[in-house]
Design a protein around this motif. Structure first.
Motif, PDB file in Angstrom:
ATOM      1  N   TYR A  83       0.816  -1.205   0.000  1.00 23.10           N
ATOM      2  CA  TYR A  83       0.000   0.000   0.000  1.00 23.10           C
ATOM      3  C   TYR A  83       0.849   1.254   0.000  1.00 23.10           C
ATOM      4  CZ  TYR A  83      -3.623  -3.337   1.014  1.00 23.10           C
ATOM      5  OH  TYR A  83      -4.474  -4.402   0.926  1.00 23.10           O
ATOM      6  N   ASP A  84       0.198   2.377  -0.293  1.00 22.32           N
ATOM      7  CA  ASP A  84       0.906   3.656  -0.290  1.00 22.32           C
ATOM      8  C   ASP A  84       1.368   4.025   1.115  1.00 22.32           C
ATOM      9  OD1 ASP A  84      -1.351   4.550   1.074  1.00 22.32           O
ATOM     10  OD2 ASP A  84      -2.009   5.904  -0.488  1.00 22.32           O
ATOM     11  N   ILE A  85       2.013   5.144   1.247  1.00 26.97           N
ATOM     12  CA  ILE A  85       2.594   5.519   2.544  1.00 26.97           C
ATOM     13  C   ILE A  85       1.543   5.728   3.626  1.00 26.97           C
ATOM     14  CG2 ILE A  85       4.686   6.522   1.552  1.00 26.97           C
ATOM     15  CD1 ILE A  85       3.421   9.295   1.942  1.00 26.97           C
ATOM     16  N   TYR A  86       0.303   5.919   3.225  1.00 33.43           N
ATOM     17  CA  TYR A  86      -0.772   6.075   4.205  1.00 33.43           C
ATOM     18  C   TYR A  86      -1.452   4.753   4.527  1.00 33.43           C
ATOM     19  CZ  TYR A  86       0.011  10.836   2.710  1.00 33.43           C
ATOM     20  OH  TYR A  86       0.605  12.023   2.395  1.00 33.43           O
ATOM     21  N   GLY A  87      -1.066   3.700   3.819  1.00 34.43           N
ATOM     22  CA  GLY A  87      -1.626   2.371   4.066  1.00 34.43           C
ATOM     23  C   GLY A  87      -3.025   2.165   3.522  1.00 34.43           C
ATOM     24  N   ASN A  88      -3.430   2.984   2.544  1.00 36.00           N
ATOM     25  CA  ASN A  88      -4.810   2.917   2.062  1.00 36.00           C
ATOM     26  C   ASN A  88      -4.990   2.412   0.641  1.00 36.00           C
ATOM     27  OD1 ASN A  88      -5.860   4.004   4.452  1.00 36.00           O
ATOM     28  ND2 ASN A  88      -5.344   6.057   3.768  1.00 36.00           N
ATOM     29  N   VAL A  89      -4.034   2.656  -0.240  1.00 34.68           N
ATOM     30  CA  VAL A  89      -4.215   2.356  -1.660  1.00 34.68           C
ATOM     31  C   VAL A  89      -3.038   1.541  -2.176  1.00 34.68           C
ATOM     32  CG1 VAL A  89      -4.440   3.362  -3.975  1.00 34.68           C
ATOM     33  CG2 VAL A  89      -5.519   4.486  -2.025  1.00 34.68           C
ATOM     34  N   THR A  90      -3.331   0.555  -3.019  1.00 35.41           N
ATOM     35  CA  THR A  90      -2.281  -0.178  -3.708  1.00 35.41           C
ATOM     36  C   THR A  90      -2.408   0.087  -5.203  1.00 35.41           C
ATOM     37  OG1 THR A  90      -1.267  -2.311  -4.175  1.00 35.41           O
ATOM     38  CG2 THR A  90      -3.644  -2.331  -3.877  1.00 35.41           C
ATOM     39  N   TYR A  91      -1.286   0.171  -5.850  1.00 30.94           N
ATOM     40  CA  TYR A  91      -1.268   0.294  -7.310  1.00 30.94           C
ATOM     41  C   TYR A  91      -0.786  -1.011  -7.937  1.00 30.94           C
ATOM     42  CZ  TYR A  91      -2.384   5.090  -6.535  1.00 30.94           C
ATOM     43  OH  TYR A  91      -3.035   6.222  -6.148  1.00 30.94           O
ATOM     44  N   ASP A  92      -0.884  -2.074  -7.168  1.00 29.68           N
ATOM     45  CA  ASP A  92      -0.571  -3.422  -7.615  1.00 29.68           C
ATOM     46  C   ASP A  92      -1.604  -3.783  -8.697  1.00 29.68           C
ATOM     47  OD1 ASP A  92       0.560  -6.288  -6.008  1.00 29.68           O
ATOM     48  OD2 ASP A  92      -0.923  -6.387  -7.607  1.00 29.68           O
ATOM     49  N   ARG A  93      -1.139  -3.966  -9.928  1.00 29.25           N
ATOM     50  CA  ARG A  93      -2.064  -4.193 -11.042  1.00 29.25           C
ATOM     51  C   ARG A  93      -2.809  -5.511 -10.923  1.00 29.25           C
ATOM     52  NH1 ARG A  93       1.049  -3.899 -16.086  1.00 29.25           N
ATOM     53  NH2 ARG A  93       2.545  -5.029 -14.840  1.00 29.25           N
ATOM     54  N   GLY A  94      -2.180  -6.513 -10.323  1.00 32.81           N
ATOM     55  CA  GLY A  94      -2.870  -7.777 -10.092  1.00 32.81           C
ATOM     56  C   GLY A  94      -4.076  -7.598  -9.189  1.00 32.81           C
ATOM     57  N   ALA A  95      -3.934  -6.735  -8.173  1.00 36.69           N
ATOM     58  CA  ALA A  95      -5.052  -6.442  -7.273  1.00 36.69           C
ATOM     59  C   ALA A  95      -6.181  -5.753  -8.030  1.00 36.69           C
ATOM     60  CB  ALA A  95      -4.579  -5.557  -6.116  1.00 36.69           C
TER      61      ALA A  95
ATOM     62  N   ASP B 226       3.837  -7.818 -10.852  1.00 32.55           N
ATOM     63  CA  ASP B 226       2.795  -7.538  -9.865  1.00 32.55           C
ATOM     64  C   ASP B 226       1.452  -8.184 -10.228  1.00 32.55           C
ATOM     65  OD1 ASP B 226       2.389  -5.836 -12.017  1.00 32.55           O
ATOM     66  OD2 ASP B 226       1.778  -4.138 -10.798  1.00 32.55           O
ATOM     67  N   ILE B 227       1.457  -9.041 -11.235  1.00 22.37           N
ATOM     68  CA  ILE B 227       0.230  -9.708 -11.671  1.00 22.37           C
ATOM     69  C   ILE B 227       0.318 -11.222 -11.495  1.00 22.37           C
ATOM     70  CG2 ILE B 227      -1.316 -10.116 -13.634  1.00 22.37           C
ATOM     71  CD1 ILE B 227      -0.335  -7.445 -14.790  1.00 22.37           C
ATOM     72  N   VAL B 228       1.485 -11.783 -11.695  1.00 18.86           N
ATOM     73  CA  VAL B 228       1.652 -13.237 -11.776  1.00 18.86           C
ATOM     74  C   VAL B 228       1.202 -13.972 -10.515  1.00 18.86           C
ATOM     75  CG1 VAL B 228       4.078 -13.313 -11.040  1.00 18.86           C
ATOM     76  CG2 VAL B 228       3.185 -15.060 -12.611  1.00 18.86           C
ATOM     77  N   ASN B 229       1.320 -13.367  -9.350  1.00 18.94           N
ATOM     78  CA  ASN B 229       0.881 -14.048  -8.124  1.00 18.94           C
ATOM     79  C   ASN B 229      -0.628 -14.246  -8.084  1.00 18.94           C
ATOM     80  OD1 ASN B 229       3.465 -14.304  -7.119  1.00 18.94           O
ATOM     81  ND2 ASN B 229       3.387 -12.335  -6.097  1.00 18.94           N
ATOM     82  N   TYR B 230      -1.362 -13.400  -8.764  1.00 22.63           N
ATOM     83  CA  TYR B 230      -2.817 -13.523  -8.823  1.00 22.63           C
ATOM     84  C   TYR B 230      -3.258 -14.462  -9.943  1.00 22.63           C
ATOM     85  CZ  TYR B 230      -3.060  -9.371  -5.858  1.00 22.63           C
ATOM     86  OH  TYR B 230      -2.930  -8.483  -4.825  1.00 22.63           O
ATOM     87  N   PHE B 231      -2.607 -14.357 -11.080  1.00 19.38           N
ATOM     88  CA  PHE B 231      -3.053 -15.056 -12.284  1.00 19.38           C
ATOM     89  C   PHE B 231      -1.883 -15.731 -13.003  1.00 19.38           C
ATOM     90  CE2 PHE B 231      -5.668 -11.244 -11.608  1.00 19.38           C
ATOM     91  CZ  PHE B 231      -6.873 -11.867 -11.314  1.00 19.38           C
ATOM     92  N   PRO B 232      -1.323 -16.770 -12.419  1.00 20.26           N
ATOM     93  CA  PRO B 232      -0.155 -17.408 -13.032  1.00 20.26           C
ATOM     94  C   PRO B 232      -0.458 -18.141 -14.336  1.00 20.26           C
ATOM     95  CG  PRO B 232      -0.895 -18.669 -11.140  1.00 20.26           C
ATOM     96  CD  PRO B 232      -1.696 -17.393 -11.157  1.00 20.26           C
ATOM     97  N   ASN B 233      -1.715 -18.449 -14.594  1.00 19.75           N
ATOM     98  CA  ASN B 233      -2.073 -19.234 -15.783  1.00 19.75           C
ATOM     99  C   ASN B 233      -2.823 -18.434 -16.848  1.00 19.75           C
ATOM    100  OD1 ASN B 233      -0.987 -21.581 -14.562  1.00 19.75           O
ATOM    101  ND2 ASN B 233      -2.844 -21.754 -13.357  1.00 19.75           N
ATOM    102  N   ASN B 234      -2.871 -17.138 -16.713  1.00 19.99           N
ATOM    103  CA  ASN B 234      -3.643 -16.324 -17.651  1.00 19.99           C
ATOM    104  C   ASN B 234      -2.781 -15.368 -18.457  1.00 19.99           C
ATOM    105  OD1 ASN B 234      -5.520 -16.938 -15.190  1.00 19.99           O
ATOM    106  ND2 ASN B 234      -6.834 -16.635 -16.964  1.00 19.99           N
TER     107      ASN B 234
END
Length: 94
Positions: free
Chosen positions: A26-38, A62-70
């Motif tokens: 998450y960002d420095i405030y702990g609220n938002v992620t820019y993780d594209r997989g998320a 930042d995507i492969v952990n969510y969708f390793p087969n896509n």
């Protein structure tokens, strides 16, 4: 057809409402992620009509952990090749 793009950011609450949790993404405030997989995971959770998909990207760290087969292999130097198109078609047909 491009349906949507990433890098909008996902709030921690939205991500958790969709059943996902991330540590230290998450960002420095702990609220938002820019993780594209998320972002993709939340989008798919909100659109259950999507049954199968591929992700076309040459940088999937930042995507492969969510969708390793896509994700067909796409080299940043070569772009989308006949092999990656065939792999994408195989993923969609599986």
């Amino acid at each position: 057809e491009i349906i949507d793009t990433t890098c909008h950011g996902v709030t921690k609450n939205t991500l958790e409402e969709c059943g996902f949790k991330l540590e230290n993404a998450y960002d420095i405030y702990g609220n938002v992620t820019y993780d594209r997989g998320a972002e993709i995971a939340v989008y798919l959770k909100k659109h259950p009509e999507i049954e199968n998909f591929v992700i076309l990207d040459d940088d999937t760290a930042d995507i492969v952990n969510y969708f390793p087969n896509n994700q067909p292999h796409i080299c940043y130097k070569e772009g989308i090749t006949e092999d990656s198109v065939n792999e994408a078609i195989a993923i969609l047909n599986s």
